[in-house]
Design a protein around this motif. Structure first.
Motif, PDB file in Angstrom:
ATOM      1  N   LYS A 233     -65.799  60.844 -79.138  1.00 29.83           N
ATOM      2  CA  LYS A 233     -66.306  59.613 -79.754  1.00 29.83           C
ATOM      3  C   LYS A 233     -67.726  59.250 -79.315  1.00 29.83           C
ATOM      4  N   PRO A 234     -68.054  59.253 -78.006  1.00 27.08           N
ATOM      5  CA  PRO A 234     -69.431  58.893 -77.632  1.00 27.08           C
ATOM      6  C   PRO A 234     -70.469  59.859 -78.191  1.00 27.08           C
ATOM      7  N   GLN A 235     -70.103  61.131 -78.323  1.00 25.31           N
ATOM      8  CA  GLN A 235     -71.034  62.091 -78.908  1.00 25.31           C
ATOM      9  C   GLN A 235     -71.243  61.802 -80.394  1.00 25.31           C
ATOM     10  N   SER A 240     -74.961  59.158 -84.568  1.00 16.29           N
ATOM     11  CA  SER A 240     -75.199  58.127 -85.578  1.00 16.29           C
ATOM     12  C   SER A 240     -76.116  57.020 -85.065  1.00 16.29           C
ATOM     13  N   ARG A 241     -76.613  57.181 -83.828  1.00 14.80           N
ATOM     14  CA  ARG A 241     -77.482  56.182 -83.195  1.00 14.80           C
ATOM     15  C   ARG A 241     -76.800  54.810 -83.125  1.00 14.80           C
ATOM     16  N   LEU A 242     -75.529  54.827 -82.791  1.00 13.80           N
ATOM     17  CA  LEU A 242     -74.751  53.607 -82.649  1.00 13.80           C
ATOM     18  C   LEU A 242     -74.229  53.502 -81.221  1.00 13.80           C
ATOM     19  N   PRO A 243     -74.052  52.287 -80.720  1.00 13.32           N
ATOM     20  CA  PRO A 243     -73.518  52.137 -79.360  1.00 13.32           C
ATOM     21  C   PRO A 243     -72.058  52.558 -79.306  1.00 13.32           C
ATOM     22  N   ASP A 244     -71.651  53.073 -78.166  1.00 12.80           N
ATOM     23  CA  ASP A 244     -70.260  53.486 -77.969  1.00 12.80           C
ATOM     24  C   ASP A 244     -69.448  52.269 -77.550  1.00 12.80           C
ATOM     25  N   ARG A 393     -80.998  47.180 -85.698  1.00 11.84           N
ATOM     26  CA  ARG A 393     -79.935  47.668 -84.810  1.00 11.84           C
ATOM     27  C   ARG A 393     -80.295  49.050 -84.269  1.00 11.84           C
ATOM     28  N   ASN A 394     -80.812  49.934 -85.131  1.00 11.82           N
ATOM     29  CA  ASN A 394     -81.188  51.269 -84.692  1.00 11.82           C
ATOM     30  C   ASN A 394     -82.321  51.234 -83.670  1.00 11.82           C
TER      31      ASN A 394
END
Length: 398
Positions: A233-235, A240-244, A393-394
């Motif tokens: 999941k974190p990868q 997607s340049r989203l926080p985990d 956000r990005n």
């Protein structure tokens, strides 16, 4: 510790047919252990609730994320003169911007928030009975300034949700909904063209040694899937340049505890469905289910080249057939209008937010929360504003 408010004659309101209010007593319990026995009395066939409000699910959340975030249980239980349970509100209270806010237990993890209701009571409750309930909550010592009832389904199992009728406003996001007719042909759940497209993609995966779809039933399989999920999941989020959002230990423990928790009927509070082969975990979807509706929660899929064959969509098709063959009549994949959801869902589950001030301080807090929700909804509905919000956000996540 439980605090009670008895609805005396002065608080009782006449019903249309002349009877007194059926709510005779309102208790507030501030401890999960103390609440467990009474809570589970609301989970029988005579009661209306979503699978997100089961005790096992929310107890796992409260003991992990709730404790971490300083959310204190505030569990409201209404009973009639014969001490029969009528309603349970699974709330927590926390301080936000100087005000004490009561929210549904579970934070951001449930798609739907609602009380647990005696079905007959939910179908026939009057406005004066709702007023009496709110008044009883207002009288509780050390109580909240605002009741923030967000992401409430307007209806559940074709019954109007009473608390969603209290001057609600549309939630920030709606929830795409798949309606299934029990006993229908598979092509009536997922179209023949979509099935054909996914079968063509799946042929590439079926050549992998050990390829299979399965539902995790043993503790060993659940832990194995979650171990893989917390690696992949974190990868996937980073790509997607989203926080985990699963990075903190409290969230990880909640997910694991809820997936391992066993319900009275032997099922798990959260089910894990997966596609895997001998060499890797290809796709994982978590879901809650109640015999009529299944709702997906978190998911991830491989970062290998096998990701190009749409394993998440293939897994959803398996899940839709799995539950459809068991007589389920609907499914949802969480809030938001992601393309993959619209592939399967042709309807929406309307949801509303209600902010009820209980004190003078609460009036300002409720107005602020209502205005913020309205502004977020406007942004989500405006493509240009949504694009700007995504760019911001990005930029922040870099």
């Amino acid at each position: 510790m439980a605090m009670a408010a008895t609805l005396h004659d002065a608080d009782a309101h006449p019903r249309p047919h002349g009877d007194a209010s059926r709510i005779a007593r309102v208790d507030v319990i501030r401890d999960m252990v103390e609440a467990e026995h009474r809570w589970q009395a609301f989970e029988g066939p005579d009661f209306l609730f979503t699978p997100y409000q089961r005790f096992e699910f929310l107890d796992a959340w409260q003991q992990t994320i709730g404790v971490h975030d300083g959310a204190a249980p505030f569990i409201v239980i209404a009973t009639d003169a014969d001490n029969r349970p009528l309603l349970l509100l699974p709330l927590t209270v926390g301080r936000e911007n100087g005000a004490r806010i009561a929210r549904f237990m579970g934070g951001k993890h449930p798609t739907f928030n609602m009380a647990l209701w005696r079905r007959e009571f939910a179908e026939t409750i009057t406005g004066t009975e709702l007023d009496g309930l709110i008044a009883a909550i207002r009288r509780q010592p050390n109580g909240p300034d605002v009741l923030a009832f967000t992401q409430q389904p307007q209806r559940w199992r074709n019954i109007a949700n009473p608390l969603a009728q209290l001057s609600g406003q549309p939630s920030t996001n709606q929830c795409p909904l798949l309606i299934m007719t029990p006993g229908c042909k598979p092509e009536d759940r997922v179209s023949a063209s979509t099935r054909r497209r996914l079968r063509n993609k799946e042929r590439k995966l079926q050549s992998l040694p050990g390829y299979r779809y399965f539902v995790a039933e043993t503790d060993a399989d659940i832990n194995r899937l979650l171990d893989a999920f917390f690696i992949i999941k974190p990868q996937r989020m980073a790509l997607s340049r989203l926080p985990d959002v699963f990075s903190d230990e409290a969230t990880k423990k909640f997910v694991r505890d809820a997936c391992l928790a066993t319900l009275p009927n032997g099922a798990r509070a959260i089910e894990l469905h997966a596609i895997e082969c001998d060499s890797e975990m290809i796709s994982i979807f978590a879901a809650v289910a109640d015999g009529e509706r299944f709702s997906t929660m978190f998911n991830t899929y491989t970062i290998s080249d096998n990701a190009r064959y749409s394993p998440g969509l293939i897994l959803l098709r398996y899940m839709i057939d799995h539950f459809g063959e068991r007589g389920y009549s609907s499914a949802d994949f969480g809030v938001g209008s992601d393309v993959y959801k619209l592939t399967f869902c042709k309807h929406d589950e309307p949801m509303v937010d209600t902010f009820i001030p209980l004190t003078a301080r609460g009036k300002f807090a409720a107005l602020g929360m209502s205005s913020l929700t309205h502004a977020k909804r406007l942004v989500k509905q405006n493509p240009a504003l949504m694009q700007m919000a995504q760019m911001l956000r990005n930029a922040i996540s870099r």
